[in-house]
Design a protein around this motif. Structure first.
Motif, PDB file in Angstrom:
ATOM      1  N   GLY A 242      13.475 -11.927 -27.110  1.00  0.00           N
ATOM      2  CA  GLY A 242      12.661 -12.721 -28.028  1.00  0.00           C
ATOM      3  C   GLY A 242      11.602 -11.873 -28.704  1.00  0.00           C
ATOM      4  O   GLY A 242      11.381 -11.971 -29.928  1.00  0.00           O
ATOM      5  N   LEU A 243      10.931 -11.008 -27.936  1.00  0.00           N
ATOM      6  CA  LEU A 243       9.921 -10.115 -28.498  1.00  0.00           C
ATOM      7  C   LEU A 243      10.524  -9.173 -29.533  1.00  0.00           C
ATOM      8  O   LEU A 243       9.932  -8.929 -30.596  1.00  0.00           O
ATOM      9  CB  LEU A 243       9.256  -9.294 -27.389  1.00  0.00           C
ATOM     10  CG  LEU A 243       8.309 -10.015 -26.448  1.00  0.00           C
ATOM     11  CD1 LEU A 243       7.775  -9.035 -25.402  1.00  0.00           C
ATOM     12  CD2 LEU A 243       7.146 -10.641 -27.198  1.00  0.00           C
ATOM     13  N   VAL A 244      11.706  -8.637 -29.221  1.00  0.00           N
ATOM     14  CA  VAL A 244      12.365  -7.707 -30.143  1.00  0.00           C
ATOM     15  C   VAL A 244      12.674  -8.398 -31.473  1.00  0.00           C
ATOM     16  O   VAL A 244      12.405  -7.867 -32.558  1.00  0.00           O
ATOM     17  CB  VAL A 244      13.652  -7.145 -29.507  1.00  0.00           C
ATOM     18  CG1 VAL A 244      14.510  -6.453 -30.557  1.00  0.00           C
ATOM     19  CG2 VAL A 244      13.305  -6.161 -28.398  1.00  0.00           C
ATOM     20  N   ILE A 245      13.233  -9.599 -31.402  1.00  0.00           N
ATOM     21  CA  ILE A 245      13.612 -10.309 -32.623  1.00  0.00           C
ATOM     22  C   ILE A 245      12.389 -10.662 -33.461  1.00  0.00           C
ATOM     23  O   ILE A 245      12.377 -10.462 -34.688  1.00  0.00           O
ATOM     24  CB  ILE A 245      14.423 -11.570 -32.269  1.00  0.00           C
ATOM     25  CG1 ILE A 245      15.754 -11.169 -31.615  1.00  0.00           C
ATOM     26  CG2 ILE A 245      14.682 -12.413 -33.511  1.00  0.00           C
ATOM     27  CD1 ILE A 245      16.499 -12.339 -30.995  1.00  0.00           C
ATOM     28  N   ILE A 246      11.339 -11.158 -32.817  1.00  0.00           N
ATOM     29  CA  ILE A 246      10.114 -11.497 -33.557  1.00  0.00           C
ATOM     30  C   ILE A 246       9.493 -10.243 -34.159  1.00  0.00           C
ATOM     31  O   ILE A 246       9.009 -10.253 -35.301  1.00  0.00           O
ATOM     32  CB  ILE A 246       9.105 -12.202 -32.638  1.00  0.00           C
ATOM     33  CG1 ILE A 246       9.634 -13.568 -32.202  1.00  0.00           C
ATOM     34  CG2 ILE A 246       7.755 -12.353 -33.321  1.00  0.00           C
ATOM     35  CD1 ILE A 246       9.740 -14.590 -33.319  1.00  0.00           C
ATOM     36  N   SER A 247       9.505  -9.150 -33.409  1.00  0.00           N
ATOM     37  CA  SER A 247       8.928  -7.907 -33.920  1.00  0.00           C
ATOM     38  C   SER A 247       9.716  -7.389 -35.121  1.00  0.00           C
ATOM     39  O   SER A 247       9.138  -6.931 -36.110  1.00  0.00           O
ATOM     40  CB  SER A 247       8.893  -6.846 -32.814  1.00  0.00           C
ATOM     41  OG  SER A 247       8.243  -5.682 -33.248  1.00  0.00           O
ATOM     42  N   TYR A 371       7.019  -2.559 -22.793  1.00  0.00           N
ATOM     43  CA  TYR A 371       6.452  -1.694 -23.823  1.00  0.00           C
ATOM     44  C   TYR A 371       7.550  -1.014 -24.634  1.00  0.00           C
ATOM     45  O   TYR A 371       7.494  -0.970 -25.868  1.00  0.00           O
ATOM     46  CB  TYR A 371       5.545  -0.651 -23.166  1.00  0.00           C
ATOM     47  CG  TYR A 371       4.777   0.179 -24.160  1.00  0.00           C
ATOM     48  CD1 TYR A 371       3.634  -0.324 -24.753  1.00  0.00           C
ATOM     49  CD2 TYR A 371       5.206   1.449 -24.527  1.00  0.00           C
ATOM     50  CE1 TYR A 371       2.932   0.417 -25.691  1.00  0.00           C
ATOM     51  CE2 TYR A 371       4.515   2.195 -25.455  1.00  0.00           C
ATOM     52  CZ  TYR A 371       3.371   1.674 -26.027  1.00  0.00           C
ATOM     53  OH  TYR A 371       2.695   2.414 -26.960  1.00  0.00           O
ATOM     54  N   THR A 372       8.567  -0.498 -23.958  1.00  0.00           N
ATOM     55  CA  THR A 372       9.622   0.241 -24.648  1.00  0.00           C
ATOM     56  C   THR A 372      10.400  -0.642 -25.613  1.00  0.00           C
ATOM     57  O   THR A 372      10.650  -0.261 -26.756  1.00  0.00           O
ATOM     58  CB  THR A 372      10.589   0.858 -23.625  1.00  0.00           C
ATOM     59  OG1 THR A 372       9.860   1.746 -22.768  1.00  0.00           O
ATOM     60  CG2 THR A 372      11.690   1.635 -24.319  1.00  0.00           C
ATOM     61  N   TRP A 373      10.778  -1.817 -25.177  1.00  0.00           N
ATOM     62  CA  TRP A 373      11.562  -2.701 -26.043  1.00  0.00           C
ATOM     63  C   TRP A 373      10.776  -3.067 -27.301  1.00  0.00           C
ATOM     64  O   TRP A 373      11.333  -3.084 -28.402  1.00  0.00           O
ATOM     65  CB  TRP A 373      11.955  -3.965 -25.274  1.00  0.00           C
ATOM     66  CG  TRP A 373      13.136  -3.779 -24.371  1.00  0.00           C
ATOM     67  CD1 TRP A 373      13.308  -2.797 -23.445  1.00  0.00           C
ATOM     68  CD2 TRP A 373      14.301  -4.599 -24.299  1.00  0.00           C
ATOM     69  NE1 TRP A 373      14.500  -2.955 -22.793  1.00  0.00           N
ATOM     70  CE2 TRP A 373      15.131  -4.053 -23.286  1.00  0.00           C
ATOM     71  CE3 TRP A 373      14.717  -5.749 -24.961  1.00  0.00           C
ATOM     72  CZ2 TRP A 373      16.364  -4.626 -22.954  1.00  0.00           C
ATOM     73  CZ3 TRP A 373      15.933  -6.318 -24.621  1.00  0.00           C
ATOM     74  CH2 TRP A 373      16.749  -5.759 -23.637  1.00  0.00           C
ATOM     75  N   THR A 374       9.510  -3.390 -27.140  1.00  0.00           N
ATOM     76  CA  THR A 374       8.725  -3.791 -28.311  1.00  0.00           C
ATOM     77  C   THR A 374       8.513  -2.617 -29.259  1.00  0.00           C
ATOM     78  O   THR A 374       8.472  -2.809 -30.482  1.00  0.00           O
ATOM     79  CB  THR A 374       7.369  -4.366 -27.887  1.00  0.00           C
ATOM     80  OG1 THR A 374       6.672  -3.426 -27.051  1.00  0.00           O
ATOM     81  CG2 THR A 374       7.539  -5.673 -27.119  1.00  0.00           C
ATOM     82  N   GLN A 375       8.392  -1.411 -28.728  1.00  0.00           N
ATOM     83  CA  GLN A 375       8.176  -0.248 -29.585  1.00  0.00           C
ATOM     84  C   GLN A 375       9.412   0.086 -30.410  1.00  0.00           C
ATOM     85  O   GLN A 375       9.321   0.470 -31.572  1.00  0.00           O
ATOM     86  CB  GLN A 375       7.780   0.972 -28.739  1.00  0.00           C
ATOM     87  CG  GLN A 375       6.505   0.795 -27.948  1.00  0.00           C
ATOM     88  CD  GLN A 375       5.333   0.343 -28.787  1.00  0.00           C
ATOM     89  OE1 GLN A 375       4.817   1.090 -29.608  1.00  0.00           O
ATOM     90  NE2 GLN A 375       4.905  -0.893 -28.602  1.00  0.00           N
TER      91      GLN A 375
END
Length: 431
Positions: A242-247, A371-375
């Motif tokens: 979810g964080l990856v898609i929103i980012s 942290y890694t996924w969001t970056q």
């Protein structure tokens, strides 16, 4: 206290909640100074544009801040052994010094031309990004220790309120400063001021406890085994997706919405900077309510509410009047909604991650993955957007009376991504 939250040497758990709460004002002061740094540094995209850098390169520079993100997977156990606090203070303070080097960009441009300044900015921002990853890999486990679980939502809210109040003052001054002229020298002054306040924001965290060295931390091999175990945690994995898609959908906003307001809506640099005031007002008036709701109900519900508010923004931007006073009004409305929605998303995300999803004994591995996924997503978003904007630069038409231009596909992608991310987050909950 649950078994997962039991104390161990060096994790700061020996301090009771009351002792931790007494030191939180230092974190609030750091947030205030960091807000000055962040709001002054927000003019970088306009600075890059004034230097004559193409949009693709601006997207690359924004991505380079986040490109070293996967280093977190390797840095995390080393930071645990050296001490989360020490790692953060060392590398984040060095990062601010490197940031100040951007003030030399006009000199490099004069001496070496556009190609030279492009190489220079890549070198500075690339180094800046590596230092940032190392520091922030250490910060998340440290913050997990020094902010008590029972006040996390309220602390996040107050932290954002303090940051916003200081940010409002900075933006008001900066708008006046830039109204006097937006030459390269003005941007150089802002970069140096930002670096100075940024360095102070790091140093005032020194009295905060926790983050001690953990000599008993796991080996690299065991660390990667624990990472794989964390990825098998289905609710946590869905949360990461979810964080990856929103980012992917929203991270490029900060870099390219100011350029959209300048190129398409017709706002000048001073007015664009003043839009930050409305963003901060949206943050200020909603922060405490979001924090209270997160502690009272759940981070997941607050996160989803923030995402719902953010989903309206691409629709407002795509329909915004061009080259008129109405454009200024709708830009202000969008900025306020952006502030309120994004802070709700941030507070809800923080609460769900730290209270609902991450086990205390495994915080190093879980936080490294988070942290890694969001970056990675933060790298792809501006690169893809910068490339896409350059590819459709000549697009000029109308659809049902609405102008369709260079930024329209960007807004469509953002809207679809936010809706998709919300659907994924809906399922990221522990049984």
């Amino acid at each position: 206290m649950s078994a997962d939250a039991s104390p161990r040497p060096g994790d700061g758990a020996a301090d009771g909640d009351d002792a931790k709460i007494r030191r939180l004002p230092w974190a609030l002061l750091s947030a205030a100074l960091g807000s000055v740094y962040g709001n002054l540094g927000a003019v970088l995209v306009l600075y890059y544009d004034e230097l004559g850098l193409p949009k693709t390169h601006i997207g690359l520079l924004n991505a380079l801040i986040f490109l070293p993100g996967p280093l977190a997977l390797f840095v995390a156990p080393l930071a645990a052994r050296w001490g989360f606090k020490r790692t953060y203070l060392t590398f984040y303070s060095t990062r601010k010094v490197v940031f100040a080097l951007l003030a030399a960009s006009p000199f490099v441009l004069h001496q070496t031309g556009l190609v030279g300044v492009m190489v220079f900015t890549v070198a500075v921002i690339g180094t800046f990004g590596v230092l940032r990853v190392i520091a922030e890999t250490a910060f998340y486990p440290w913050a997990y220790e020094f902010v008590p679980r029972r006040v996390r939502g309220q602390f996040s809210a107050i932290n954002n309120i303090v940051s916003t109040v200081f940010g409002l003052g900075v933006v008001a001054w900066m708008g006046h400063f830039l109204s006097e002229g937006t030459d390269l020298q003005a941007y150089q002054v802002l970069v140096l001021l930002a670096a100075s306040f940024g360095l102070l924001s790091v140093l005032v965290k020194m009295p905060i406890r926790g983050g001690e060295p953990q000599p008993e931390s796991v080996s690299q091999r065991a660390h990667f085994s624990l990472l794989r175990e964390a990825l098998r945690d289905a609710p946590f994995r869905r949360f990461l997706w979810g964080l990856v898609i929103i980012s992917l959908a929203t991270h490029a906003w900060g870099a390219f919405i100011p350029l959209y307001l300048k190129d398409e809506v017709g706002l000048d640099a001073g007015t664009i900077v003043q839009m930050q005031t409305f963003l901060l007002i949206g943050t200020l008036v909603s922060s405490y309510a979001w924090g209270w709701l997160a502690d009272r109900f759940s981070g997941r519900h607050v996160l989803l509410s923030g995402v719902l508010a953010m989903s309206v923004l691409p629709l407002i931007w795509v329909a915004m009047p061009r080259h008129s006073e109405l454009g200024i009004f709708w830009a202000a409305v969008a900025a306020a909604l952006w502030g309120g929605g994004s802070i709700g998303f941030s507070i809800g995300q923080d609460r769900q991650l730290n209270v609902d999803l991450v086990p205390a004994k495994k915080k190093t591995e879980y936080m490294a993955l988070f942290y890694t996924w969001t970056q990675i997503a933060a790298v792809v978003s501006p690169l893809l957007t910068g490339w896409g904007l350059d590819q459709v630069g000549a697009l000029r038409t109308e659809l049902f009376g609405f102008p369709v231009g260079q930024y329209t596909p960007f807004f469509a992608f953002s809207f679809v991504g936010i809706v998709a991310g919300a659907l994924v987050f809906w399922r990221a909950e522990r049984a």
